[in-house]
Design an enzyme around this catalytic site. Structure first.
Site, PDB file in Angstrom:
ATOM      1  N   ARG A 218       0.858  -1.182   0.000  1.00  0.00           N
ATOM      2  CA  ARG A 218       0.000   0.000   0.000  1.00  0.00           C
ATOM      3  C   ARG A 218       0.899   1.238   0.000  1.00  0.00           C
ATOM      4  O   ARG A 218       1.972   1.235   0.624  1.00  0.00           O
ATOM      5  CB  ARG A 218      -0.909   0.036   1.239  1.00  0.00           C
ATOM      6  CG  ARG A 218      -2.101  -0.917   1.183  1.00  0.00           C
ATOM      7  CD  ARG A 218      -3.133  -0.526   0.127  1.00  0.00           C
ATOM      8  NE  ARG A 218      -4.289  -1.401   0.135  1.00  0.00           N
ATOM      9  CZ  ARG A 218      -4.457  -2.465  -0.655  1.00  0.00           C
ATOM     10  NH1 ARG A 218      -3.528  -2.787  -1.545  1.00  0.00           N
ATOM     11  NH2 ARG A 218      -5.562  -3.181  -0.585  1.00  0.00           N
ATOM     12  N   GLU A 247      -4.131   7.698  -4.680  1.00  0.00           N
ATOM     13  CA  GLU A 247      -4.340   6.977  -5.945  1.00  0.00           C
ATOM     14  C   GLU A 247      -5.590   7.543  -6.594  1.00  0.00           C
ATOM     15  O   GLU A 247      -6.625   7.597  -5.925  1.00  0.00           O
ATOM     16  CB  GLU A 247      -4.497   5.477  -5.687  1.00  0.00           C
ATOM     17  CG  GLU A 247      -3.198   4.848  -5.201  1.00  0.00           C
ATOM     18  CD  GLU A 247      -3.265   3.339  -4.993  1.00  0.00           C
ATOM     19  OE1 GLU A 247      -4.325   2.749  -5.273  1.00  0.00           O
ATOM     20  OE2 GLU A 247      -2.274   2.763  -4.563  1.00  0.00           O
ATOM     21  N   HIS A 266      -1.664   0.566  -9.635  1.00  0.00           N
ATOM     22  CA  HIS A 266      -2.268  -0.432  -8.744  1.00  0.00           C
ATOM     23  C   HIS A 266      -2.913  -1.581  -9.548  1.00  0.00           C
ATOM     24  O   HIS A 266      -4.132  -1.782  -9.492  1.00  0.00           O
ATOM     25  CB  HIS A 266      -3.311   0.231  -7.820  1.00  0.00           C
ATOM     26  CG  HIS A 266      -3.607  -0.572  -6.581  1.00  0.00           C
ATOM     27  ND1 HIS A 266      -3.968   0.000  -5.386  1.00  0.00           N
ATOM     28  CD2 HIS A 266      -3.598  -1.915  -6.358  1.00  0.00           C
ATOM     29  CE1 HIS A 266      -4.173  -0.934  -4.480  1.00  0.00           C
ATOM     30  NE2 HIS A 266      -3.953  -2.118  -5.041  1.00  0.00           N
TER      31      HIS A 266
HETATM   32  P1  NDP Z   1      -0.751 -11.610   4.383  1.00  0.00           P
HETATM   33  O1  NDP Z   1      -1.570 -11.254   5.564  1.00  0.00           O
HETATM   34  O2  NDP Z   1      -0.567 -13.032   4.015  1.00  0.00           O
HETATM   35  O3  NDP Z   1       0.697 -10.965   4.537  1.00  0.00           O
HETATM   36  C1  NDP Z   1       0.886  -9.740   5.142  1.00  0.00           C
HETATM   37  C2  NDP Z   1       2.249  -9.762   5.771  1.00  0.00           C
HETATM   38  O4  NDP Z   1       2.443  -8.469   6.367  1.00  0.00           O
HETATM   39  C3  NDP Z   1       2.387 -10.800   6.869  1.00  0.00           C
HETATM   40  O5  NDP Z   1       3.467 -11.647   6.572  1.00  0.00           O
HETATM   41  C4  NDP Z   1       2.711  -9.964   8.101  1.00  0.00           C
HETATM   42  O6  NDP Z   1       3.725 -10.534   8.873  1.00  0.00           O
HETATM   43  C5  NDP Z   1       3.254  -8.691   7.481  1.00  0.00           C
HETATM   44  N1  NDP Z   1       3.261  -7.634   8.465  1.00  0.00           N
HETATM   45  C6  NDP Z   1       2.260  -7.229   9.276  1.00  0.00           C
HETATM   46  N2  NDP Z   1       2.705  -6.280  10.102  1.00  0.00           N
HETATM   47  C7  NDP Z   1       4.005  -6.095   9.788  1.00  0.00           C
HETATM   48  C8  NDP Z   1       5.017  -5.261  10.278  1.00  0.00           C
HETATM   49  N3  NDP Z   1       4.776  -4.420  11.295  1.00  0.00           N
HETATM   50  N4  NDP Z   1       6.249  -5.304   9.716  1.00  0.00           N
HETATM   51  C9  NDP Z   1       6.487  -6.148   8.684  1.00  0.00           C
HETATM   52  N5  NDP Z   1       5.562  -6.984   8.191  1.00  0.00           N
HETATM   53  C10 NDP Z   1       4.354  -6.947   8.732  1.00  0.00           C
HETATM   54  O7  NDP Z   1      -1.370 -10.777   3.181  1.00  0.00           O
HETATM   55  P2  NDP Z   1      -1.121 -10.955   1.615  1.00  0.00           P
HETATM   56  O8  NDP Z   1       0.269 -11.404   1.387  1.00  0.00           O
HETATM   57  O9  NDP Z   1      -2.225 -11.722   1.028  1.00  0.00           O
HETATM   58  O10 NDP Z   1      -1.274  -9.423   1.155  1.00  0.00           O
HETATM   59  C11 NDP Z   1      -0.391  -8.451   1.626  1.00  0.00           C
HETATM   60  C12 NDP Z   1      -0.794  -7.075   1.202  1.00  0.00           C
HETATM   61  O11 NDP Z   1      -0.561  -6.882  -0.172  1.00  0.00           O
HETATM   62  C13 NDP Z   1      -2.284  -6.733   1.353  1.00  0.00           C
HETATM   63  O12 NDP Z   1      -2.571  -6.339   2.675  1.00  0.00           O
HETATM   64  C14 NDP Z   1      -2.474  -5.619   0.372  1.00  0.00           C
HETATM   65  O13 NDP Z   1      -2.267  -4.388   1.011  1.00  0.00           O
HETATM   66  C15 NDP Z   1      -1.367  -5.829  -0.643  1.00  0.00           C
HETATM   67  N6  NDP Z   1      -1.876  -6.202  -1.974  1.00  0.00           N
HETATM   68  C16 NDP Z   1      -1.598  -5.392  -3.042  1.00  0.00           C
HETATM   69  C17 NDP Z   1      -1.998  -5.740  -4.300  1.00  0.00           C
HETATM   70  C18 NDP Z   1      -1.702  -4.858  -5.467  1.00  0.00           C
HETATM   71  O14 NDP Z   1      -2.512  -4.820  -6.380  1.00  0.00           O
HETATM   72  N7  NDP Z   1      -0.588  -4.166  -5.495  1.00  0.00           N
HETATM   73  C19 NDP Z   1      -2.759  -6.973  -4.559  1.00  0.00           C
HETATM   74  C20 NDP Z   1      -3.003  -7.743  -3.369  1.00  0.00           C
HETATM   75  C21 NDP Z   1      -2.553  -7.367  -2.131  1.00  0.00           C
HETATM   76  P3  NDP Z   1       3.338 -11.277  10.236  1.00  0.00           P
HETATM   77  O15 NDP Z   1       2.607 -12.495   9.806  1.00  0.00           O
HETATM   78  O16 NDP Z   1       4.649 -11.554  10.862  1.00  0.00           O
HETATM   79  O17 NDP Z   1       2.492 -10.347  11.003  1.00  0.00           O
HETATM   80  C1  DGY Z   2      -5.940  -6.059  -2.775  1.00  0.00           C
HETATM   81  O1  DGY Z   2      -6.633  -7.063  -3.024  1.00  0.00           O
HETATM   82  O2  DGY Z   2      -5.738  -5.655  -1.622  1.00  0.00           O
HETATM   83  C2  DGY Z   2      -5.286  -5.365  -3.928  1.00  0.00           C
HETATM   84  O3  DGY Z   2      -4.737  -4.179  -3.606  1.00  0.00           O
HETATM   85  C3  DGY Z   2      -6.100  -5.341  -5.174  1.00  0.00           C
HETATM   86  O4  DGY Z   2      -6.298  -6.626  -5.613  1.00  0.00           O
END
Ligand code: NDP
Ligand code: DGY
Length: 301
Positions: A218, A247, A266
């Site tokens: 984000r 955005e 995005h």
């Molecule tokens: P997950 O919940 O699987 O992964 C999120 C990760 O963030 C976890 O490993 C968590 O670690 C970590 N995290 C949380 N707090 C912290 C912190 N303080 N410092 C470092 N790491 C931290 O979610 P996803 O992988 O499915 O998605 C991740 C993000 O990607 C979404 O929240 C969204 O914002 C973004 N996204 C963007 C997209 C795009 O179009 N660009 C598409 C889809 C998603 P821990 O488990 O140790 O807490």
């Molecule tokens: C999400 O799912 O959070 C992405 O940003 C868009 O797919």
């Protein structure tokens, strides 16, 4: 039982006033990440509201405390977009590190004079150290894809060490170590109060001058003024962003004047098939929430 469906039938986001009006008395709401679901929307919906289903895995656009207080269930779309988002992240990383957008422009505008030894040189993954901030579903999928490029060391940081990190020979390290040792820093964590502004002046100052910064999480995880300074002063080599604040990023934004900054609108999960599956999943989440049954993907919070 038959219900009434109020549909905003457009790819454009619903105007706020329409949302506030349309949600009144609703039992369920299907929203996008561009719809801010705050107290105003929840109040406008009223006490009927049982479920909110978002067409996203990220839920930072929703006031979770307020939603919880009101006992509203939440559906989201994890997993189904992991591959598409990881793929886009790799594409953005390579495009940024190997300066693809710059190269394309040079071909079009006549800047391509001949083959030159140092022209448009960038940075490669082979033998590199990659740092993934947030080795969650997407972070792990990115790591899996990057390893075969010859990555020597894979570091990751987050709140907890991950049991599946061994699969990518991931080393759990403090954030400072990751930032100072990585040739590629990839941000794939969730946006939370802890991660907001995480990538700031202090962070960029610790990065190598030759390092590449990639963010597909984000926009608000990054302090964009500090990123601009780091990029324009040569503190870091280049950056690729799929997400920004706001955005869309205004077309006169300083980041867009920099050759070493690649900004995408995005599009992490934007494949036809992924968006179709996300739509189906969010509809099924909504229906289950309305019927009071198990959701295919319920957010537990
Ligand atoms: P997950 O919940 O699987 O992964 C999120 C990760 O963030 C976890 O490993 C968590 O670690 C970590 N995290 C949380 N707090 C912290 C912190 N303080 N410092 C470092 N790491 C931290 O979610 P996803 O992988 O499915 O998605 C991740 C993000 O990607 C979404 O929240 C969204 O914002 C973004 N996204 C963007 C997209 C795009 O179009 N660009 C598409 C889809 C998603 P821990 O488990 O140790 O807490
Ligand atoms: C999400 O799912 O959070 C992405 O940003 C868009 O797919």
């Amino acid at each position: 039982a038959k219900g009434k469906v109020s549909l905003w039938d457009s790819d454009e986001p619903v105007p706020r006033a329409e949302l506030l009006k349309g949600v009144a008395g609703a039992h369920g709401l299907l929203c996008l990440l561009s719809d801010k679901i705050d107290t105003e929307v929840l109040d406008a919906a009223g006490p009927n509201l049982k479920v909110i289903s978002t067409l996203s895995v990220g839920f930072d656009h929703m006031a979770m405390d307020e939603i919880k207080k009101r006992g509203v269930r939440v559906g989201y779309t994890p997993d189904v977009l992991t591959d598409a988002t990881a793929e886009l992240t790799v594409a953005l990383l390579l495009a940024t590190a190997r300066r693809l957008p710059e190269g394309v422009v040079e071909v079009i505008n006549g800047g391509w004079s001949t083959w030159k030894p140092l022209w448009l040189c960038g940075y490669g993954l082979s033998g590199s150290t990659v740092g993934v901030i947030g080795l969650g579903r997407i972070g792990m999928a990115i790591a899996r894809r990057l390893k075969p490029f010859g990555v020597k060391k894979l570091l990751y940081s987050g709140r907890t060490a991950k049991s599946n990190a061994a699969e990518v020979e991931g080393e759990y390290v403090p954030l400072d170590t990751l930032v100072s040792e990585s040739d590629f820093v990839v941000v794939s964590c969730a946006l939370t109060p802890d991660t907001q502004g995480l990538c700031n002046k202090d962070f960029f100052c610790k990065m190598k001058n030759t390092a590449v910064f990639i963010n597909t999480s984000r926009g608000a995880v990054v302090n964009q003024e500090d990123l601009y300074q780091a990029l324009s002063s040569g503190q870091i080599a280049c950056a690729g962003l799929d997400v920004t604040t706001p955005e869309p990023l205004p077309t006169d934004h300083p980041l867009l004047t920099l050759k070493n900054c690649v900004v995408l609108p995005h599009i992490g999960s934007a494949t036809y098939s992924t968006r179709g599956i996300m739509a189906e999943l969010s509809a099924n989440n909504l229906l289950a929430g309305l019927q009071g049954t198990d959701m295919p993907s319920e957010l537990k919070f």
